[in-house]
Scaffold this active site. Structure first.
Site, mmCIF file in Angstrom:
data_model
loop_
_atom_site.group_PDB
_atom_site.id
_atom_site.type_symbol
_atom_site.label_atom_id
_atom_site.label_comp_id
_atom_site.label_asym_id
_atom_site.label_seq_id
_atom_site.Cartn_x
_atom_site.Cartn_y
_atom_site.Cartn_z
ATOM 1 N N ASP A 140 0.810 -1.204 0.000
ATOM 2 C CA ASP A 140 0.000 0.000 0.000
ATOM 3 C C ASP A 140 0.848 1.261 0.000
ATOM 4 O O ASP A 140 0.384 2.328 0.373
ATOM 5 C CB ASP A 140 -0.922 0.014 1.236
ATOM 6 C CG ASP A 140 -1.927 -1.117 1.200
ATOM 7 O OD1 ASP A 140 -2.108 -1.749 2.246
ATOM 8 O OD2 ASP A 140 -2.504 -1.357 0.140
ATOM 9 N N ASP A 195 -1.919 9.531 -4.391
ATOM 10 C CA ASP A 195 -2.358 9.452 -3.005
ATOM 11 C C ASP A 195 -1.910 10.688 -2.236
ATOM 12 O O ASP A 195 -2.670 11.291 -1.476
ATOM 13 C CB ASP A 195 -1.769 8.215 -2.319
ATOM 14 C CG ASP A 195 -2.169 6.910 -2.973
ATOM 15 O OD1 ASP A 195 -2.609 6.938 -4.132
ATOM 16 O OD2 ASP A 195 -2.037 5.876 -2.317
ATOM 17 N N GLU A 220 -4.689 7.887 6.307
ATOM 18 C CA GLU A 220 -3.997 6.626 6.073
ATOM 19 C C GLU A 220 -2.579 6.861 5.551
ATOM 20 O O GLU A 220 -1.690 6.044 5.764
ATOM 21 C CB GLU A 220 -4.788 5.789 5.075
ATOM 22 C CG GLU A 220 -4.161 4.450 4.765
ATOM 23 C CD GLU A 220 -4.920 3.675 3.720
ATOM 24 O OE1 GLU A 220 -4.269 3.083 2.850
ATOM 25 O OE2 GLU A 220 -6.165 3.682 3.775
ATOM 26 N N GLU A 221 -2.360 7.989 4.886
ATOM 27 C CA GLU A 221 -1.061 8.260 4.278
ATOM 28 C C GLU A 221 -0.070 8.936 5.212
ATOM 29 O O GLU A 221 1.087 9.145 4.831
ATOM 30 C CB GLU A 221 -1.249 9.123 3.027
ATOM 31 C CG GLU A 221 -2.242 8.594 2.024
ATOM 32 C CD GLU A 221 -1.906 7.190 1.527
ATOM 33 O OE1 GLU A 221 -0.760 6.730 1.724
ATOM 34 O OE2 GLU A 221 -2.796 6.547 0.950
ATOM 35 N N ASP A 262 -9.216 8.141 4.273
ATOM 36 C CA ASP A 262 -8.385 7.480 3.272
ATOM 37 C C ASP A 262 -8.530 8.332 2.026
ATOM 38 O O ASP A 262 -9.577 8.322 1.366
ATOM 39 C CB ASP A 262 -8.874 6.054 3.024
ATOM 40 C CG ASP A 262 -7.996 5.292 2.034
ATOM 41 O OD1 ASP A 262 -7.134 5.929 1.400
ATOM 42 O OD2 ASP A 262 -8.180 4.075 1.892
ATOM 43 N N LEU A 295 -7.344 8.380 -1.102
ATOM 44 C CA LEU A 295 -7.547 7.800 -2.440
ATOM 45 C C LEU A 295 -7.419 6.283 -2.355
ATOM 46 O O LEU A 295 -6.376 5.709 -2.657
ATOM 47 C CB LEU A 295 -6.565 8.381 -3.452
ATOM 48 C CG LEU A 295 -6.917 8.143 -4.928
ATOM 49 C CD1 LEU A 295 -8.296 8.709 -5.265
ATOM 50 C CD2 LEU A 295 -5.870 8.752 -5.842
ATOM 51 N N ASP A 296 -8.484 5.648 -1.960
ATOM 52 C CA ASP A 296 -8.514 4.193 -1.850
ATOM 53 C C ASP A 296 -8.517 3.564 -3.240
ATOM 54 O O ASP A 296 -9.223 4.005 -4.137
ATOM 55 C CB ASP A 296 -9.787 3.763 -1.099
ATOM 56 C CG ASP A 296 -9.928 2.261 -1.026
ATOM 57 O OD1 ASP A 296 -9.223 1.653 -0.212
ATOM 58 O OD2 ASP A 296 -10.737 1.701 -1.802
ATOM 59 N N GLU A 315 -11.266 3.167 7.235
ATOM 60 C CA GLU A 315 -12.110 2.464 6.268
ATOM 61 C C GLU A 315 -13.290 1.769 6.940
ATOM 62 O O GLU A 315 -14.448 2.011 6.582
ATOM 63 C CB GLU A 315 -11.264 1.437 5.501
ATOM 64 C CG GLU A 315 -10.166 2.088 4.675
ATOM 65 C CD GLU A 315 -9.133 1.102 4.152
ATOM 66 O OE1 GLU A 315 -8.710 1.261 2.993
ATOM 67 O OE2 GLU A 315 -8.729 0.183 4.902
#
Length: 410
Positions: free
Chosen positions: A136, A142, A165-166, A184, A186-187, A347
């Site tokens: 990931d 992202d 998340e990043e 998140d 850009l999932d 998520e």
């Protein structure tokens, strides 16, 4: 063509919204778009108050005064925009303003994802440190999406802390912001080169004012580790053939579709109600022999039509969480990843919130997702989302969580 009359209630609402510090619209089309009437309707042929997903055809009626949804029959002559709907639904001004900036960020990301230059962006991997696994590891898209959203949150003035998340840790933005945003950005970004749908996921909490006295790093983390049961709003944005923003402010789940000629998100799917049971399961079947016995038995049973539902289930798997969940929300069934892979904070919690507000369920295979207390910012777990009867039947098989990672990358 004459303009349709607007009720005094809508006029007052428009006046209130115009006084807020909302971001500008994003122009996503030519400066000279084709002419469209001021108001138009998208509504089922059948009962207007029922779900748009119960089989009715869709009818485009220009200049029809029919409203979408039973609560709005007397005041609406067409679509609500996202901002109009939030005002009519009684959302607080602070939340309306925050969503205005999230909407703006989402439109910028939608344009970025659809750009002919995104392929070259995604191939230029940058050496940025991250807590995500190698699989990931963030790509530039992202990171750009993350910066777009962070900038919008800063400009809103309504967010105390953001966790992504990043990012390795939370970002404290302002001391007096009433909200906490987890996301998140850009999932499914690794799918962009193949034009597979991607998405953005948001969860919004109230700031825990009782811990304002703590050091910044500590209170930032604790604000972001609230249980999903404390969410005040959640949303995902699906970037696909249409750009759809699906959200709940605590009462119902509603989807808004981006109308590119105006830059508005228009209410097209009010009060989504997930079917009690579907006929589709979404999972990576190639890992069948790595699954625990209970999950294999469940899948074998439903696809043979020998479960509690007498029809055989079909497999539909996009490998994009937002896209798989969106389809499940509309058609029912279950979308799942049985491994300890998906993030609870970014998520599982927001999507489970949306599922529950639509009458569905979110589970880790044993427990309700929204009842789980996060202990780490990037905590992972199995995730099962979908129709209540399907989730209940799946959990009855007991051993459905895949605890051993066999070592594959995809």
């Amino acid at each position: 063509m004459n303009e349709l009359p607007h009720s005094r209630e809508i006029e007052m609402l428009s006046s209130t919204i115009s006084s807020l510090n909302l971001p500008p619209r994003t122009q996503l089309s030519s400066s000279n778009p084709p002419f469209f009437p001021q108001r138009y309707n998208l509504a089922p042929f059948h009962n207007m108050t029922s779900s748009p997903f119960s089989g009715g055809l869709i009818n485009l009626r220009v200049n029809s005064p029919t409203a979408i949804g039973s609560k709005r029959d007397s005041v609406n002559s067409g679509f609500y925009t996202l901002m109009e709907y939030m005002g009519k639904d009684g959302a607080a001004d602070d939340l309306v303003l925050l969503f205005g900036h999230l909407e703006y960020a989402s439109k910028k990301i939608a344009a970025l994802v659809a750009s002919p230059f995104n392929s070259s962006l995604s191939k230029n991997i940058v050496g940025t440190e991250t807590s995500s696994s190698d699989r990931d590891k963030p790509k530039p898209l992202d990171l750009v999406s993350n910066e777009i959203i962070l900038s919008s949150l800063r400009n809103s003035g309504k967010v105390a802390v953001m966790a992504s998340e990043e990012d390795e840790g939370p970002v404290w933005i302002t001391d007096d912001g009433p909200f906490v945003v987890v996301m998140d950005p850009l999932d499914g970004s690794r799918n962009i080169d193949a034009s597979i749908p991607t998405g953005t996921i948001f969860g919004i909490y109230r700031r825990l004012m009782e811990i304002d006295h703590l050091p910044v790093e500590e209170k930032a983390l604790l604000n972001c580790l609230q249980s999903g049961a404390k969410l005040v709003a959640a949303a995902y944005v699906l970037y696909s053939s249409a750009t759809i923003l699906c959200t709940s402010f605590g009462s119902g789940t509603h989807a808004f579709t981006l109308e590119h000629t105006t830059g508005d998100f228009l209410l097209t799917h009010p009060n989504i109600s997930i079917p009690p049971r579907g006929q589709i399961y979404s999972v990576n079947d190639a890992r069948y022999f790595d699954w625990p016995e209970g999950l294999r038995q469940y899948i074998d049973t439903i696809r043979q039509g020998k479960g509690k539902h007498p029809k055989k289930y079909s497999a539909r798997y996009i490998c994009s969480l937002v896209a798989d969940f969106h389809r499940t929300l509309l058609y029912g069934g279950v979308a799942m990843n049985p491994r300890d892979h998906l993030r609870l904070v970014y998520e599982a919690n927001p999507l489970s919130f949306l599922a529950e507000k639509a009458g569905g369920r979110g589970s880790d295979g044993k427990n309700r997702i929204l009842s789980i207390q996060p202990v780490k910012l990037h905590q992972r777990l199995p995730l099962f989302l979908g129709s209540p009867d399907d989730i209940e039947e799946l959990q009855s098989y007991g051993d459905v969580q895949q605890k051993v990672n066999p070592g594959y990358d995809v």
